[in-house]
Design a protein around this motif. Structure first.
Motif, PDB file in Angstrom:
ATOM      1  N   TYR A 161     -52.593  20.809   4.089  1.00 20.22           N
ATOM      2  CA  TYR A 161     -52.332  21.768   5.167  1.00 20.22           C
ATOM      3  C   TYR A 161     -51.872  23.105   4.585  1.00 20.22           C
ATOM      4  N   ARG A 162     -51.063  23.040   3.538  1.00 22.71           N
ATOM      5  CA  ARG A 162     -50.553  24.277   2.920  1.00 22.71           C
ATOM      6  C   ARG A 162     -51.334  24.672   1.666  1.00 22.71           C
ATOM      7  N   TYR A 163     -51.718  23.677   0.862  1.00 25.71           N
ATOM      8  CA  TYR A 163     -52.211  23.984  -0.479  1.00 25.71           C
ATOM      9  C   TYR A 163     -53.712  23.810  -0.656  1.00 25.71           C
ATOM     10  N   GLY A 164     -54.410  23.318   0.356  1.00 25.79           N
ATOM     11  CA  GLY A 164     -55.837  23.084   0.189  1.00 25.79           C
ATOM     12  C   GLY A 164     -56.110  21.814  -0.595  1.00 25.79           C
ATOM     13  N   ALA A 165     -57.380  21.616  -0.960  1.00 27.76           N
ATOM     14  CA  ALA A 165     -57.815  20.395  -1.622  1.00 27.76           C
ATOM     15  C   ALA A 165     -57.838  20.570  -3.139  1.00 27.76           C
ATOM     16  N   MET A 166     -58.279  19.545  -3.827  1.00 22.98           N
ATOM     17  CA  MET A 166     -58.308  19.519  -5.290  1.00 22.98           C
ATOM     18  C   MET A 166     -59.076  20.706  -5.865  1.00 22.98           C
ATOM     19  N   ARG A 167     -60.164  21.069  -5.228  1.00 17.06           N
ATOM     20  CA  ARG A 167     -61.019  22.159  -5.724  1.00 17.06           C
ATOM     21  C   ARG A 167     -60.209  23.441  -5.965  1.00 17.06           C
ATOM     22  N   ASP A 168     -59.228  23.700  -5.133  1.00 18.69           N
ATOM     23  CA  ASP A 168     -58.469  24.944  -5.218  1.00 18.69           C
ATOM     24  C   ASP A 168     -57.563  25.013  -6.449  1.00 18.69           C
ATOM     25  N   HIS A 169     -57.391  23.888  -7.162  1.00 17.94           N
ATOM     26  CA  HIS A 169     -56.409  23.851  -8.246  1.00 17.94           C
ATOM     27  C   HIS A 169     -57.014  23.454  -9.589  1.00 17.94           C
ATOM     28  N   VAL A 170     -58.352  23.431  -9.672  1.00 19.68           N
ATOM     29  CA  VAL A 170     -59.031  23.166 -10.945  1.00 19.68           C
ATOM     30  C   VAL A 170     -59.555  24.491 -11.482  1.00 19.68           C
ATOM     31  N   HIS A 171     -59.055  24.888 -12.648  1.00 20.82           N
ATOM     32  CA  HIS A 171     -59.449  26.173 -13.235  1.00 20.82           C
ATOM     33  C   HIS A 171     -60.666  26.042 -14.148  1.00 20.82           C
ATOM     34  N   ALA A 172     -60.787  24.909 -14.816  1.00 23.15           N
ATOM     35  CA  ALA A 172     -61.899  24.720 -15.748  1.00 23.15           C
ATOM     36  C   ALA A 172     -62.159  23.233 -15.910  1.00 23.15           C
ATOM     37  N   LEU A 173     -63.334  22.904 -16.425  1.00 21.39           N
ATOM     38  CA  LEU A 173     -63.664  21.498 -16.670  1.00 21.39           C
ATOM     39  C   LEU A 173     -64.784  21.403 -17.694  1.00 21.39           C
ATOM     40  N   ARG A 174     -64.913  20.221 -18.263  1.00 21.80           N
ATOM     41  CA  ARG A 174     -66.027  19.886 -19.134  1.00 21.80           C
ATOM     42  C   ARG A 174     -66.802  18.754 -18.476  1.00 21.80           C
ATOM     43  N   LEU A 175     -68.121  18.919 -18.380  1.00 27.33           N
ATOM     44  CA  LEU A 175     -68.990  17.949 -17.711  1.00 27.33           C
ATOM     45  C   LEU A 175     -70.020  17.444 -18.714  1.00 27.33           C
ATOM     46  N   VAL A 176     -69.970  16.139 -19.006  1.00 26.96           N
ATOM     47  CA  VAL A 176     -70.947  15.535 -19.905  1.00 26.96           C
ATOM     48  C   VAL A 176     -72.148  15.090 -19.077  1.00 26.96           C
ATOM     49  N   LEU A 177     -73.319  15.583 -19.435  1.00 27.45           N
ATOM     50  CA  LEU A 177     -74.543  15.251 -18.711  1.00 27.45           C
ATOM     51  C   LEU A 177     -75.081  13.896 -19.167  1.00 27.45           C
ATOM     52  N   ALA A 178     -76.063  13.385 -18.439  1.00 31.92           N
ATOM     53  CA  ALA A 178     -76.574  12.041 -18.699  1.00 31.92           C
ATOM     54  C   ALA A 178     -77.168  11.898 -20.096  1.00 31.92           C
ATOM     55  N   ASP A 179     -77.611  12.999 -20.704  1.00 27.83           N
ATOM     56  CA  ASP A 179     -78.184  12.927 -22.055  1.00 27.83           C
ATOM     57  C   ASP A 179     -77.140  13.147 -23.145  1.00 27.83           C
ATOM     58  N   GLY A 180     -75.878  13.287 -22.762  1.00 24.86           N
ATOM     59  CA  GLY A 180     -74.803  13.479 -23.727  1.00 24.86           C
ATOM     60  C   GLY A 180     -74.485  14.923 -24.026  1.00 24.86           C
ATOM     61  N   ASP A 181     -75.278  15.872 -23.527  1.00 22.36           N
ATOM     62  CA  ASP A 181     -74.977  17.294 -23.683  1.00 22.36           C
ATOM     63  C   ASP A 181     -73.797  17.657 -22.772  1.00 22.36           C
ATOM     64  N   VAL A 182     -73.201  18.818 -22.983  1.00 22.20           N
ATOM     65  CA  VAL A 182     -71.969  19.181 -22.279  1.00 22.20           C
ATOM     66  C   VAL A 182     -72.097  20.557 -21.654  1.00 22.20           C
ATOM     67  N   LEU A 183     -71.608  20.673 -20.429  1.00 21.38           N
ATOM     68  CA  LEU A 183     -71.401  21.957 -19.763  1.00 21.38           C
ATOM     69  C   LEU A 183     -69.903  22.251 -19.758  1.00 21.38           C
ATOM     70  N   ALA A 184     -69.511  23.370 -20.345  1.00 15.64           N
ATOM     71  CA  ALA A 184     -68.119  23.824 -20.307  1.00 15.64           C
ATOM     72  C   ALA A 184     -68.025  24.939 -19.270  1.00 15.64           C
ATOM     73  N   LEU A 185     -67.285  24.701 -18.198  1.00 12.02           N
ATOM     74  CA  LEU A 185     -67.220  25.643 -17.077  1.00 12.02           C
ATOM     75  C   LEU A 185     -65.787  26.112 -16.869  1.00 12.02           C
ATOM     76  N   GLU A 186     -65.639  27.428 -16.736  1.00  9.20           N
ATOM     77  CA  GLU A 186     -64.334  28.038 -16.452  1.00  9.20           C
ATOM     78  C   GLU A 186     -64.467  28.910 -15.213  1.00  9.20           C
ATOM     79  N   ARG A 187     -63.500  28.804 -14.338  1.00  7.64           N
ATOM     80  CA  ARG A 187     -63.566  29.553 -13.082  1.00  7.64           C
ATOM     81  C   ARG A 187     -63.685  31.047 -13.364  1.00  7.64           C
ATOM     82  N   GLY A 188     -64.653  31.663 -12.676  1.00  7.00           N
ATOM     83  CA  GLY A 188     -64.885  33.092 -12.827  1.00  7.00           C
ATOM     84  C   GLY A 188     -65.889  33.451 -13.896  1.00  7.00           C
ATOM     85  N   ALA A 189     -66.243  32.483 -14.761  1.00 11.40           N
ATOM     86  CA  ALA A 189     -67.146  32.801 -15.876  1.00 11.40           C
ATOM     87  C   ALA A 189     -68.615  32.666 -15.515  1.00 11.40           C
TER      88      ALA A 189
END
Length: 538
Positions: A161-189
């Protein structure tokens, strides 16, 4: 050996809190991103379906396998580092298997296990120890949830109600794709251009992804892929239910904890009074972090649980005059400001027809824990009730809704629930996040026939909530249980667009098989995907 063949010792990993049960052929428990990538590369040649799991606290069967491999991340549970930006905000890097309750312990103690941390992270930890206490505000009911699982379904909870959901508080993440490659994502980039998103993996693979064209509702929403014009790439991964890649790391934005946290339980004779008070409280309270509701049936279940003894004997007594409850959590910078909000709340309660003197106010940690136990006892009591009924009718489960509507439709959606439940003659209990117009209406079937009629009623509600401008899933994600609702909310063409987006990330459709999108839709899209001859473009 990272990949282990299935045996009876792993059977507990075939279900989650939805009570749905699946099947699997193998399982792994990686501890590092390198081990995770190795598992995915080993499974890649045979296109084995892969189900990603955390603590399995989800309610939409997203972690329940439909054959293939279970990739359990519960042992990827380390804090990886800390930094402080120029504004003074702290950012904590964690593995996805870290449990929320453990994170809260570290933040409360201002101390982290720092094995492997670099000097910059250790220096930031020293500064955090001298700073005001920090918190991570996302607050799902199950504090045993992992942070990766919370990100996968865009979890929220009472304090959204006050702070929003999880999405609002994740600044960056690393996502491993099905082939083992990686996406490095940072908010705003990396942002989309309109509905086109261009990404480059660490392995140098370029992806051009077309986002779905649908418009998301102006209501609390965890229904399908996040899609909006010029959106941030981080937002696409949050809430994707393990279908695009495997989150191997999250950077969480922390914030100073409030100086004062009080809880107030306000009781009313009837539901209309509680709804009126909710609407008024949203406009008048200055420091409300949560507005939660418990309907008459939920309070009756608590009364029966208390009378039955055991752990629930410690519940506070609920007089018969207490028909329903509106719980308000106040987070304020000072006791004076908290007291001013309590006074405003008292006038709201009185104007709605309640008795302010009947309210329970929790100011101390002990009192707040009592009210927390009171709130969490409701779903636990309902689960116990259904488990008892399943002994004679094993094909039934609890049916819990997770739908939300815009502010102006709160009274309408509650009226819909009440009229249709009465018409169907089904037992229910409702509780949840009334401040976000988001109630969990739980149908409590006794027989297989009641269970099937309850499922039909949920389909009816999905259509009505969509027409009101709401969402079919507000915080639990879609998983396997609610994927049929997405067609109601967005339409078949939108599902085809979602399928094509998934295939741009996961061309063999290995990840999260059955989550969000029906397998038949994926197969149809696969045919067109390979006919085009352009992997990485959707």
């Amino acid at each position: 050996m990272l990949i282990q063949p299935w045996s009876a010792e792993f059977d507990d990993y075939l279900h989650d809190e939805s009570r749905t049960r699946g099947t699997a052929d193998s399982i792994s428990f990686p501890r590092t991103e390198d081990e995770l990538r190795a598992v995915l590369r080993d499974l890649r040649p045979t296109a084995v379906p892969i189900t990603v799991q955390g603590a399995r606290t989800g309610l939409a069967a997203g972690a329940v396998p439909e054959g293939g491999h279970v990739l359990n991340l519960s042992r990827m549970n380390r804090c990886l580092g800390l930094r402080q930006d120029a504004s003074g905000a702290f950012y904590l890097r964690v593995q996805p298997g870290l449990v929320l309750s453990e994170l809260r312990k570290y933040l409360s103690a201002k101390a982290f296990p720092m094995d492997g941390w670099d000097e910059a992270s250790r220096a930031a930890a020293a500064r955090l120890a001298e700073a005001p206490e920090q918190m991570f505000p996302t607050d799902p009911t199950e504090t045993s949830a992992t942070l990766g699982g919370m990100a996968a379904c865009n979890a929220s909870g009472a304090r959204s109600y006050r702070y929003g959901a999880m999405r609002d508080h994740v600044h960056a993440l690393r996502l491993v794709l099905a082939d083992g490659d990686v996406l490095a994502l940072e908010r705003g980039a990396c942002r989309a251009r309109g509905r086109t998103l261009e990404l480059t993996t660490e392995g140098g693979h370029r992806m051009c992804v077309q986002l779905p064209a649908y418009q998301m509702p102006h209501a609390k929403n965890a229904s399908g892929y996040f899609a909006a014009d010029d959106m941030d790439a981080v937002d696409l991964v949050i809430g994707s239910d393990g279908t695009l890649g495997v989150i191997s790391e999250l950077e969480l934005e922390l914030m100073p904890a409030p100086s004062v946290i009080w809880g107030v339980s306000c009781f009313f004779a009837c539901e209309d009074q509680a709804v009126e008070a909710t609407v008024a409280a949203r406009g008048r309270l200055r420091h409300a972090a949560a507005l939660e509701y418990f309907d008459p049936a939920a309070l009756d279940i608590l009364r029966r649980a208390r009378a039955a003894g055991s752990a629930f004997a410690a519940l506070p007594e609920l007089p018969a005059s207490f028909g329903c409850c509106l719980f308000v959590e106040i987070q304020a910078p000072s006791e004076d400001e908290a007291m001013a909000d309590v006074a405003r709340l008292a006038s709201v309660v009185e104007a709605a027809g309640g008795e302010p003197c009947d309210s329970w106010v929790a100011r101390t940690a002990v009192d707040r824990e009592t009210l927390r136990f009171f709130r969490h006892a409701v779903p636990e009591s309902v689960n116990m009730l259904i488990d008892e009924r399943r002994r004679t009718e094993p094909t039934i489960t609890k049916l819990g809704s997770d739908m939300s509507v815009p502010d102006e439709r709160l009274a309408d959606v509650i009226a819909l629930y009440r009229s249709t439940l009465a018409e169907a003659g089904l037992e229910s209990a409702a509780w949840g996040h009334i401040g976000n117009n988001h109630l969990h209406v739980n149908i409590l079937p006794r027989t297989r026939d009641e269970f099937l009629r309850g499922k039909e009623l949920f389909e009816r509600w999905a259509r009505a909530v969509t027409e009101m401008g709401g969402a079919v899933s507000a915080e639990h994600g879609v998983g396997k249980i609610k994927r049929s609702f997405l067609a109601v909310m967005y339409g078949e063409e939108a599902l085809a667009q979602m399928a094509r987006l998934k295939l741009a990330f996961d061309p063999a459709a290995q990840l999260g098989r059955g989550n969000l999108i029906d397998v038949k839709m994926i197969e149809t899209s696969l045919s067109g995907f390979y006919h085009s001859g352009e992997e990485g473009v959707a």
